[in-house]
Each structure stands twice: as C-alpha cells, then as structure tokens.
Design a protein around this motif. Structure first.
Motif, PDB file in Angstrom:
ATOM      1  N   VAL A   1       0.869  -1.181   0.000  1.00  0.00           N
ATOM      2  CA  VAL A   1       0.000   0.000   0.000  1.00  0.00           C
ATOM      3  C   VAL A   1       0.906   1.232   0.000  1.00  0.00           C
ATOM      4  CG1 VAL A   1      -1.844   1.221   1.177  1.00  0.00           C
ATOM      5  CG2 VAL A   1      -1.752  -1.273   1.277  1.00  0.00           C
ATOM      6  N   ALA A   2       1.365   1.620  -1.184  1.00  0.00           N
ATOM      7  CA  ALA A   2       2.268   2.764  -1.331  1.00  0.00           C
ATOM      8  C   ALA A   2       2.249   3.205  -2.781  1.00  0.00           C
ATOM      9  CB  ALA A   2       3.697   2.388  -0.896  1.00  0.00           C
ATOM     10  N   THR A   3       2.820   4.348  -3.020  1.00  0.00           N
ATOM     11  CA  THR A   3       2.925   4.873  -4.389  1.00  0.00           C
ATOM     12  C   THR A   3       4.217   5.646  -4.512  1.00  0.00           C
ATOM     13  OG1 THR A   3       1.739   6.054  -6.137  1.00  0.00           O
ATOM     14  CG2 THR A   3       1.806   7.101  -3.976  1.00  0.00           C
ATOM     15  N   GLN A   4       4.551   6.029  -5.729  1.00  0.00           N
ATOM     16  CA  GLN A   4       5.753   6.827  -5.960  1.00  0.00           C
ATOM     17  C   GLN A   4       5.359   8.261  -6.295  1.00  0.00           C
ATOM     18  OE1 GLN A   4       8.607   5.204  -8.770  1.00  0.00           O
ATOM     19  NE2 GLN A   4       9.319   7.251  -9.322  1.00  0.00           N
ATOM     20  N   VAL A   5       6.096   9.200  -5.718  1.00  0.00           N
ATOM     21  CA  VAL A   5       5.906  10.617  -6.022  1.00  0.00           C
ATOM     22  C   VAL A   5       7.142  11.089  -6.775  1.00  0.00           C
ATOM     23  CG1 VAL A   5       5.440  12.902  -5.077  1.00  0.00           C
ATOM     24  CG2 VAL A   5       4.627  10.865  -3.872  1.00  0.00           C
ATOM     25  N   THR A   6       6.936  11.673  -7.952  1.00  0.00           N
ATOM     26  CA  THR A   6       8.086  12.087  -8.753  1.00  0.00           C
ATOM     27  C   THR A   6       7.954  13.539  -9.173  1.00  0.00           C
ATOM     28  OG1 THR A   6       9.510  11.427 -10.591  1.00  0.00           O
ATOM     29  CG2 THR A   6       7.149  11.487 -11.030  1.00  0.00           C
ATOM     30  N   LEU A   7       9.096  14.145  -9.481  1.00  0.00           N
ATOM     31  CA  LEU A   7       9.167  15.553  -9.871  1.00  0.00           C
ATOM     32  C   LEU A   7       9.578  15.657 -11.329  1.00  0.00           C
ATOM     33  CD1 LEU A   7       9.161  18.565  -8.848  1.00  0.00           C
ATOM     34  CD2 LEU A   7      11.627  18.287  -8.498  1.00  0.00           C
ATOM     35  N   LEU A   8       8.978  16.609 -12.046  1.00  0.00           N
ATOM     36  CA  LEU A   8       9.337  16.829 -13.445  1.00  0.00           C
ATOM     37  C   LEU A   8       9.395  18.333 -13.705  1.00  0.00           C
ATOM     38  CD1 LEU A   8       9.918  15.487 -16.182  1.00  0.00           C
ATOM     39  CD2 LEU A   8       7.481  15.622 -16.668  1.00  0.00           C
ATOM     40  N   THR A   9      10.603  18.859 -13.911  1.00  0.00           N
ATOM     41  CA  THR A   9      10.773  20.282 -14.212  1.00  0.00           C
ATOM     42  C   THR A   9      11.695  20.441 -15.412  1.00  0.00           C
ATOM     43  OG1 THR A   9      12.713  20.577 -12.783  1.00  0.00           O
ATOM     44  CG2 THR A   9      10.537  20.849 -11.763  1.00  0.00           C
ATOM     45  N   GLY A  10      11.724  21.640 -15.965  1.00  0.00           N
ATOM     46  CA  GLY A  10      12.496  21.871 -17.174  1.00  0.00           C
ATOM     47  C   GLY A  10      13.991  21.852 -16.972  1.00  0.00           C
ATOM     48  N   SER A  11      14.468  22.108 -15.759  1.00  0.00           N
ATOM     49  CA  SER A  11      15.912  22.205 -15.538  1.00  0.00           C
ATOM     50  C   SER A  11      16.525  20.917 -15.004  1.00  0.00           C
ATOM     51  CB  SER A  11      16.197  23.335 -14.546  1.00  0.00           C
ATOM     52  OG  SER A  11      15.670  23.015 -13.281  1.00  0.00           O
ATOM     53  N   MET A  12      15.742  19.850 -14.910  1.00  0.00           N
ATOM     54  CA  MET A  12      16.267  18.586 -14.383  1.00  0.00           C
ATOM     55  C   MET A  12      17.338  18.018 -15.313  1.00  0.00           C
ATOM     56  SD  MET A  12      12.741  16.721 -13.110  1.00  0.00           S
ATOM     57  CE  MET A  12      13.583  15.232 -12.568  1.00  0.00           C
ATOM     58  N   PRO A  13      18.353  17.346 -14.769  1.00  0.00           N
ATOM     59  CA  PRO A  13      19.331  16.646 -15.617  1.00  0.00           C
ATOM     60  C   PRO A  13      18.617  15.618 -16.510  1.00  0.00           C
ATOM     61  CG  PRO A  13      20.093  16.757 -13.344  1.00  0.00           C
ATOM     62  CD  PRO A  13      18.672  17.233 -13.337  1.00  0.00           C
ATOM     63  N   THR A  14      19.196  15.331 -17.650  1.00  0.00           N
ATOM     64  CA  THR A  14      18.556  14.453 -18.631  1.00  0.00           C
ATOM     65  C   THR A  14      18.211  13.092 -18.049  1.00  0.00           C
ATOM     66  OG1 THR A  14      19.741  15.569 -20.421  1.00  0.00           O
ATOM     67  CG2 THR A  14      18.813  13.416 -20.914  1.00  0.00           C
ATOM     68  N   ALA A  15      19.112  12.510 -17.290  1.00  0.00           N
ATOM     69  CA  ALA A  15      18.872  11.168 -16.750  1.00  0.00           C
ATOM     70  C   ALA A  15      17.709  11.173 -15.769  1.00  0.00           C
ATOM     71  CB  ALA A  15      20.140  10.643 -16.069  1.00  0.00           C
ATOM     72  N   ALA A  16      17.674  12.189 -14.888  1.00  0.00           N
ATOM     73  CA  ALA A  16      16.589  12.272 -13.915  1.00  0.00           C
ATOM     74  C   ALA A  16      15.263  12.533 -14.618  1.00  0.00           C
ATOM     75  CB  ALA A  16      16.880  13.374 -12.898  1.00  0.00           C
ATOM     76  N   ARG A  17      15.299  13.353 -15.650  1.00  0.00           N
ATOM     77  CA  ARG A  17      14.081  13.633 -16.404  1.00  0.00           C
ATOM     78  C   ARG A  17      13.537  12.382 -17.068  1.00  0.00           C
ATOM     79  NH1 ARG A  17      11.403  17.976 -18.624  1.00  0.00           N
ATOM     80  NH2 ARG A  17      10.461  17.631 -20.660  1.00  0.00           N
ATOM     81  N   LYS A  18      14.433  11.593 -17.651  1.00  0.00           N
ATOM     82  CA  LYS A  18      14.002  10.345 -18.302  1.00  0.00           C
ATOM     83  C   LYS A  18      13.365   9.395 -17.296  1.00  0.00           C
ATOM     84  CE  LYS A  18      17.114  10.302 -22.291  1.00  0.00           C
ATOM     85  NZ  LYS A  18      18.259   9.611 -22.957  1.00  0.00           N
ATOM     86  N   ARG A  19      13.930   9.338 -16.079  1.00  0.00           N
ATOM     87  CA  ARG A  19      13.350   8.468 -15.048  1.00  0.00           C
ATOM     88  C   ARG A  19      11.942   8.923 -14.681  1.00  0.00           C
ATOM     89  NH1 ARG A  19      18.681   8.649 -12.965  1.00  0.00           N
ATOM     90  NH2 ARG A  19      18.095  10.280 -11.473  1.00  0.00           N
ATOM     91  N   SER A  20      11.761  10.237 -14.566  1.00  0.00           N
ATOM     92  CA  SER A  20      10.435  10.767 -14.232  1.00  0.00           C
ATOM     93  C   SER A  20       9.432  10.500 -15.353  1.00  0.00           C
ATOM     94  CB  SER A  20      10.527  12.270 -13.945  1.00  0.00           C
ATOM     95  OG  SER A  20      11.284  12.524 -12.791  1.00  0.00           O
TER      96      SER A  20
END
Length: 776
Positions: A373-392
């Motif tokens: 009983v859980a979920t994932q919370v993720t962030l997506l912004t324009g200045s995120m590094p490419t790798a982190a953005r792809k994960r989001s």
C-alpha cells in the motif's frame, strides 16, 4: 463645433428600420462614419455600437470640478472659457493659444488649455463659450493642464425658451474615449444610428417573467434613455436594465460551460477501503478541521462520479488545502489512476514534492520500499538533468508514479501518463486555459480538476472570473497556527525605526528562528524590474496575482496604483535584493549572520539549493523577491520584513506574510514604507496591518481598483471586460442572474427556446471577453 468633421448620416432616404443587431454598422450610418469607429473602438456591427454605453453623464448645469481631476487621466471636461491668449513660440516657428477655463466653483479654480498653431481654437473658444474638452491631464509648473485636446462647443444661448428647457434637462453622455476618438464622436454616431432603427423590433434577451420580477425598463425605451436620456432621472433605470442583462448573458454562458462539463464522461474514482487513503488517514498526526472534512467529503463524492469534477478551492495560507488535495490524489490512485500536480515555479514544485513526501512518509516510497500500500511521487521540471528527467517520464508513462509534480514541463508533448485521473492546479491564476487543456489532453477520458489558490478572491469575482468552476472556501486555520502580527514601519516620520527593524531581526535569529526580507525588485540598476520581467509582472515567478499568458492582469497587485511600479511620474528608488543583501551584510547588528539572496533570475539549481539551505536552517536571513509568495513552507521562519511595502497590493502582502509563523511559533510581519502619512497607499498598508482576514482585505483591495482592471481590461474605449456591472455593487444582482441562468440552462442547454439571449451572448463574448471566461 470642433475642427473634426461631424458624423452625418449618409445622404438620401433613410434605410428601412432594421432590428438585426448583427448588421454591419456601415449599412446604417455610412462608411465615412463607420470606418473611424472600427479603427478606434473595434466596433463593426449595429449591436456593438448600441452596446457602447456611456461611462457617465454630465448634468448640463454642472461644470466639471477641475480640482478633482487626476494627473494622467484621459478626461472629458465640461467647462466655460474665461479668457484667451495667443503668443509666439520662442524655440520654433508658430504660435501657442492658451485658453483659460473655469468650473464656476467660485473658488477661482481655473485650468490652462494650450493649442499649438490652434487657429480654429483661437477663433471659436472665446470668453463665455461652453464646451467639452477631451484630453490627457498633464502637469506644467505644478498646475494641471491640457495640451491640444479635442473639443466640442455646446449651444447654451440663442435658443427658444422651450428649447433651452429641454436642453437643460438632458444630461450629456460621456462615452469611453481614446486619444484620437473623443466621447462626442461616439455620441454623434449614436445620434445618426438611433433614428434608423425600430428599437421595438429588437427581441428582449431577458425572459419576460424575469424582466417583470426585476421591474426592468422595456428594452426599446432603455436603449433610448441610456444613449439620449430625457432627464437626469431616466438613465439610472436604463442602466439597471442593462446591468442585469449583462449579468444574465455572462452567467448563462458560464452555466453552459458548467453544464457541458457535467455531461462529459469521466472515470469514476470511488474510495477504496483498505487502500492508500485509509493508511494515510490512520497515520495523520492531527485531526482534520471541520472545513477540511466537509470539503474533502464533497470532493471525494465528486471524484467518485461519472462526470468530471471542476472545483476551485480557495483558502488562507496555511488553511490545509494541500492535505485536501493529497487525500483526493490518494483516492484516485487507490482506484487505479494517477494525479498530476501543476505548480507555477520550480521552487514551488520542489517545495510541494518535499511537503507531500513528508506527509506520506513510507507511503510515498513506491511499492517496493513502502510496501504493497504505497505509491511513488516524482518531480518533473524543465531544468532537471537528462537522466533524472528520463526516469520521471518513464515513471509517469508506466503508471509507477501515482503523483507527478511539476511545472510547465508537465505540458510538454513527450510527457505521457498511464491513466491520468486528477489534475491539481496550484495558484490557477498563473496558468492559461491552453495549459490546463494541454494536461487534460493527456488523459484517456476528461480528468477531474481541482484548482487551488491561497489568494483570497471576493465571492462575486470568483463567480465571474472562475464562473465555470464550483467554489469551496476554507475559512479556518488548523490547530497550532497563531494569527500573524503585522506592524507598519513608517520611516517618513520615524526614520530611527530603520535600525530597529534589523535589531528586531537579530532578536528573532538569537531565539533560533529565521527571517525573510522581501524586496520589490532584483537589482542590477533595473529600477522597475519586478519578478516576472516587468513592473507589472507577468506570468513568471511573482509580480502579479492574476497574470495571464499574454501578460495582461486579471487581479494583480500593482497595476491600479500609481506608486506601484514607479509609474505616473513616481521616480522613487525601490529596494532591490542585491543591494539589500550587501547593505545587511554590512550592518554590525547582523555582521556574523548568514544572509543570502533568492530571485527568479538565479540558476535553477542555485535557487533550489538556496531554498533547501534556508529550510534546513543554514541561512539566517533570506532576501528574496516574491518568488517566495506562495507554497514555500519553512516552519522556523517567524519574521518577515517587506521593503517598500507600498509597492505591493493588499492581497499580495497578505499572502506574503502567510509564509511566517507556520511551525507553531508566533509570526510577525513588518511593512516598511517611506510614504508620508495620508498617502492612499499608506492607507492600504494600514488596512493590511489592521486585519488578518484575507477576504476582507481582498474586498477592500477591489474597492480601490478601477472596475475594468479586474478582468484585465482598461476603460480606454472598445470592449471592456465588464460593460455595466460592478462585482461589488451588483453582488445581489449577479447572484440572482446566476440562479436564473442555471435554471434556464438546465431546461434549455442550447438556448433553442431563448434565441434572443443566445444572440446577446454571441455579441457579448468578444474575443477579449471569451479570453477572460476561459481563464477560469
């Protein structure tokens, strides 16, 4: 008459009386008259011209009080000429004719009107002449003047006794004007138009039963009396008729939007027993307030329905809106959907991420770490590094992330969701309808929508600007939130208080707390650079409360005040973040304290790092622009100093001060100003200091504004956001019109049985008005 040609009806026989308001204006008044109207006022049809109503009326026996004119106003003045003088220009060829006018007040009040090479004015504007003058009020040697105004001479002699009586009884209508199209040109077009129309053939958009209940003047008579009132008593009844007519058209259009949305199919997301929401409620360390529980239950029921929810949730800073939104998101996740949380800036998006993760605890760590009983919370912004953005992006499209928090980056074409069920928009006024629809298009079916704002909005403004949304208000603060004490620091009469402000800051730091210092500009010598790129702000980080995509302002803090943005001749320097940081670092009382800047022009990573350091207690004093206006939540910050507080609007000051006192400690806000006592903006600051009720302040703020500015339209000619309505004065009328409109649309959604009302809406909804309706 003036030097401008009169607007005469076309020669030859009159056209057959025509009642179709969509007819081209040129058909009835001729192209020579219609073309200037189209160019100056963007008016093309008979209906548009008929609905170009006067702004006010001047009784012929009452001259304009010259001492009440405002600098830089575009004014229409009724006055009498008392003297005239023509002199040669010293620096170039030609002559200046100075005409001196009076208001006959007996106080010796006169005003100078200057004409460059005004040979016609020299001949016509002789002592004793009564005339209307229209132009921009300016200043010369500390006296108000008009330069090269338009003018229209009025007959007040050589009339028969009966004509004089009739003339004296008729007030002069004053229409919205532009620099090249004064009021009386509109009046002349109207005078040419009215005889060509059989006004009795124009169908009434107000249903007969409603017109009787409201005791409205008959439509044909109202058109006559609004444009050519027979007496000073007749036009108020005509205006009452058109105020209600406008309210009904506006509210019916909004009712149609609500009805259309209610008929859309949405995926119902009923509450699931034993899911994330139950687990979250079980671990919540405090009890929901009665308001949170009631509104949360309402939202829960709407999300469970088969039609999309469209709800605006407004409440004071710290009233607990985020918890309500999070519980709604968890209900959607339990039912197999995802939620997108749209924030206006990267700082706020990161803040919401941390807040929501802190509230969820292990429930927000994903199903592997947080358990089944859980979920994932993720962030997506324009200045995120490419790798982190792809994960989001992968977490969103795969459905692994139940909650995706982001900025405008969420709207990108390459952002996809597995099953988007709920959109939460934080501070809706920062986004346009295109952005909201861009998110909606990413859902399989129309998603539910929850809009939140901490900016108090008077009820009638909410009904008008956000009229396609159902409105809920949180009016109580959660337990542990103490009211914020607000004090004025008036440096004009008490300059010694400047040092006391920083001594007070040191005292707060010595108690283990932190301090915000807010400035109206960034620095770098830009005297008018507010956060968002201009003096009036924009859709960026702060600057306006209701900035829109096109840069206009629905309900901004600065646009209606002469002193705010250094406009109207105000050249006072404004406190800037960079300068204030250097000044504070040089003060002995703060010499050993950690002082850092924060503003929208910093690199995104540096902004987030600075905010994180402040939240962690590593910075004692944060000197910032309004980038910290909404959402930023640092419980240890207990004092806010607002420099040049008169540069901000009342609602914005209220929202800014809500950043302190959030951790159970008392909060204090100091409003620093150099304005002299009695200045209008000093009164605004005193009102902010006198109450912590944001809705009271919002109403007072609205009362100080020009009505047209509320919806982003200046009263400068052409179509404005509101023609006749006042959202404060006509509150009860708007209420009744909303009820009528809702009932009409419930029985006849397409208005097939109300064609006149349908036509009225079509005429009312100019591109400008449709734009503001869509902003909801």
């Amino acid at each position: 008459m003036s030097s401008e040609p009169a607007f005469d009806p076309p020669p030859g026989p009159r056209p057959v009386p025509y009642a179709d308001l969509r007819l081209e204006l040129s058909r009835l008044v001729g192209a020579p008259s219609a073309k200037p109207v189209a160019k100056a006022l963007d008016i093309h049809t008979v209906g548009q011209m008929l609905h170009q109503f006067p702004r006010r009326y001047i009784p012929r026996g009452e001259l304009t009080q010259l001492n009440l004119l405002d600098l830089d106003d575009y004014a229409t003045i009724l006055a009498r000429v008392v003297d005239q003088n023509t002199r040669k220009m010293q620096t170039r060829k030609g002559y200046i004719t100075d005409v001196y006018i009076t208001d006959n007040s007996g106080a010796g009040t006169t005003m100078t009107i200057s004409f460059f090479n005004g040979f016609k004015a020299q001949k016509e504007l002789l002592p004793g002449v009564l005339a209307l003058f229209s132009g921009k009020v300016s200043s010369y040697r500390e006296k108000l003047v008009l330069t090269n105004p338009e003018y229209d001479m009025l007959p007040d002699h050589e009339l028969t006794e009966h004509e004089a009586e009739l003339q004296a009884a008729r007030p002069i209508p004053v229409y919205p004007a532009t620099a090249k199209f004064p009021s009386w040109k509109t009046r002349l077009v109207i005078e040419a138009l009215l005889p060509t129309l059989d006004l009795t053939r124009i169908p009434d958009p107000v249903p007969a039963a409603i017109a009787r209940r409201e005791r409205l003047m008959p439509l044909a008579e109202a058109y006559e009396q609004i444009h050519q009132p027979s007496s000073i008593e007749s036009w108020p009844r005509a205006r009452k008729r058109f105020r209600f007519q406008e309210a009904l058209a506006l509210q019916t259009s909004l009712a149609q939007k609500r009805h259309e949305a209610s008929q859309q199919d949405a995926t119902g997301r009923p509450r699931i027993t034993g899911g994330l929401l139950d687990a979250f409620d079980a671990q919540l360390p405090y009890t929901l307030t009665a308001g949170q529980a009631d509104i949360g239950g309402l939202i829960s029921d709407e999300i469970a329905g088969a039609h999309p929810m469209h709800r605006l949730l407004q409440g004071e800073v710290g009233s607990g809106k985020t918890v309500i939104a999070l519980r709604a998101m968890l209900q959607v996740i339990d039912a197999g959907g995802q939620a997108a949380f749209l924030a206006p800036t990267e700082v706020l998006a990161a803040q919401h991420l941390h807040s929501i993760q802190a509230l969820l605890g292990s429930l927000g760590e994903g199903r592997l770490l947080g358990g089944p009983v859980a979920t994932q919370v993720t962030l997506l912004t324009g200045s995120m590094p490419t790798a982190a953005r792809k994960r989001s992006l992968l977490a969103a499209v795969s459905g692994e992330a139940g909650i995706v928090i982001g900025t405008h980056a969420l709207l990108s074409d390459n952002v996809h969701f597995a099953d988007l069920g709920l959109i939460v928009v934080d501070e809706q006024h920062r986004f346009g309808v295109e952005q909201r629809d861009a998110l909606r298009s990413k859902a399989l079916k129309p998603p539910h929508l929850l809009v939140m704002t901490a900016t108090p909005i008077p009820r009638t403004v909410a009904m008008t600007v956000f009229g396609d949304l159902e409105v809920s208000e949180l009016t109580e603060l959660p337990a542990g939130r103490a009211p914020i004490k607000t004090h004025l620091a008036p440096l004009a009469e008490r300059p010694q208080w400047f040092n006391r402000v920083w001594e007070r800051s040191r005292e707060e730091i010595d108690r283990g707390h932190q301090v915000y210092v807010v400035c109206p500009k960034i620095g770098d010598g830009d005297e008018q650079l507010f956060e968002g790129g201009s003096a009036l702000g924009g859709p960026g980080e702060g600057g306006t409360l209701f900035g829109t995509d096109d840069g206009s302002v629905l309900f901004g803090p600065d646009d209606s005040y002469a002193e705010s943005a250094g406009g109207d001749g105000d050249t006072r320097p404004m406190a800037g973040v960079l300068d204030v940081v250097q000044m504070l670092r040089g003060l002995p009382v703060l010499a050993d304290k950690r002082i850092e800047p924060l503003h929208g022009r910093l690199d995104s990573a540096l902004k987030q790092g600075t905010m994180a350091a402040f939240a962690a207690g590593e910075i004692d004093v944060l000197v910032s622009t309004t980038v910290i206006e909404v959402g930023v939540d640092v419980h240890n910050a207990t004092l806010m100093v607002i420099m040049d507080a008169d540069r901000f609007g009342m609602s914005q000051l209220h929202q800014l001060r809500g950043r302190v006192g959030r951790g159970g400690h008392d909060g204090t806000c100091l409003l620093v100003t150099n304005l002299e006592p009695g200045h209008p903006s000093r009164k605004r600051l005193e009102a902010v200091a006198a109450t912590t009720d944001g809705f009271v302040l919002a109403r007072e703020d609205l009362e100080l504004r020009r009505e047209g500015d509320i919806l982003g339209a200046k009263q400068s000619g052409g179509s404005s956001g509101l023609r006749m309505l006042s959202v404060l004065r006509d509150e009860d009328l708007i209420d009744r019109a909303r009820e009528d409109a809702t009932a009409i649309v419930a029985e006849d959604p397409l208005l097939e049985r109300h064609p006149a009302l349908k036509l009225e809406i079509e005429m009312y909804l100019t591109e400008q008005n449709e734009a503001f309706l869509e902003r909801g």
